[in-house]
Scaffold this motif. Structure first.
Motif, PDB file in Angstrom:
ATOM      1  N   SER A 186       0.842  -1.189   0.000  1.00  0.00           N
ATOM      2  CA  SER A 186       0.000   0.000   0.000  1.00  0.00           C
ATOM      3  C   SER A 186       0.879   1.241   0.000  1.00  0.00           C
ATOM      4  O   SER A 186       1.895   1.297   0.682  1.00  0.00           O
ATOM      5  N   ARG A 187       0.491   2.203  -0.772  1.00  0.00           N
ATOM      6  CA  ARG A 187       1.242   3.450  -0.827  1.00  0.00           C
ATOM      7  C   ARG A 187       0.701   4.408   0.204  1.00  0.00           C
ATOM      8  O   ARG A 187      -0.497   4.612   0.319  1.00  0.00           O
ATOM      9  N   LYS A 188       1.584   5.013   0.946  1.00  0.00           N
ATOM     10  CA  LYS A 188       1.203   5.980   1.973  1.00  0.00           C
ATOM     11  C   LYS A 188       0.945   7.330   1.322  1.00  0.00           C
ATOM     12  O   LYS A 188       1.517   7.669   0.295  1.00  0.00           O
ATOM     13  N   LEU A 189       0.080   8.105   1.938  1.00  0.00           N
ATOM     14  CA  LEU A 189      -0.231   9.439   1.455  1.00  0.00           C
ATOM     15  C   LEU A 189       0.740  10.414   2.101  1.00  0.00           C
ATOM     16  O   LEU A 189       0.582  10.803   3.264  1.00  0.00           O
ATOM     17  N   VAL A 190       1.803  10.773   1.368  1.00  0.00           N
ATOM     18  CA  VAL A 190       2.826  11.697   1.867  1.00  0.00           C
ATOM     19  C   VAL A 190       3.110  12.745   0.806  1.00  0.00           C
ATOM     20  O   VAL A 190       2.815  12.559  -0.371  1.00  0.00           O
TER      21      VAL A 190
END
Length: 68
Positions: free
Chosen positions: A2-6
């Motif tokens: 999962s890609r983090k929201l940064v």
């Protein structure tokens, strides 16, 4: 994975919110920027949402440092 929201350090034009959203949803940063600019023509709270995301989205460096 999962890609983090940064907000990434590279590719920013202003605060990195559009680039962060584009990476999270696997799309073009230019498309997210264009959609945001077009949404400004409509009534609503687009600028407030952008500012809230700017405050709430962590910088990529801080996010990576706190992972371990």
């Amino acid at each position: 994975m999962s890609r983090k929201l940064v907000r990434p350090r590279e590719g920013r034009m202003f605060a990195g919110v559009c680039v962060g959203l584009a990476r999270r949803f696997n799309t073009s940063a230019g498309m997210v920027r264009l959609l945001f600019l077009l949404s400004l023509l409509l009534p609503g709270t687009q600028v407030v949402v952008y500012l809230v995301l700017w405050v709430l989205m962590p910088n990529e460096d801080r996010h990576v440092a706190t992972r371990y």
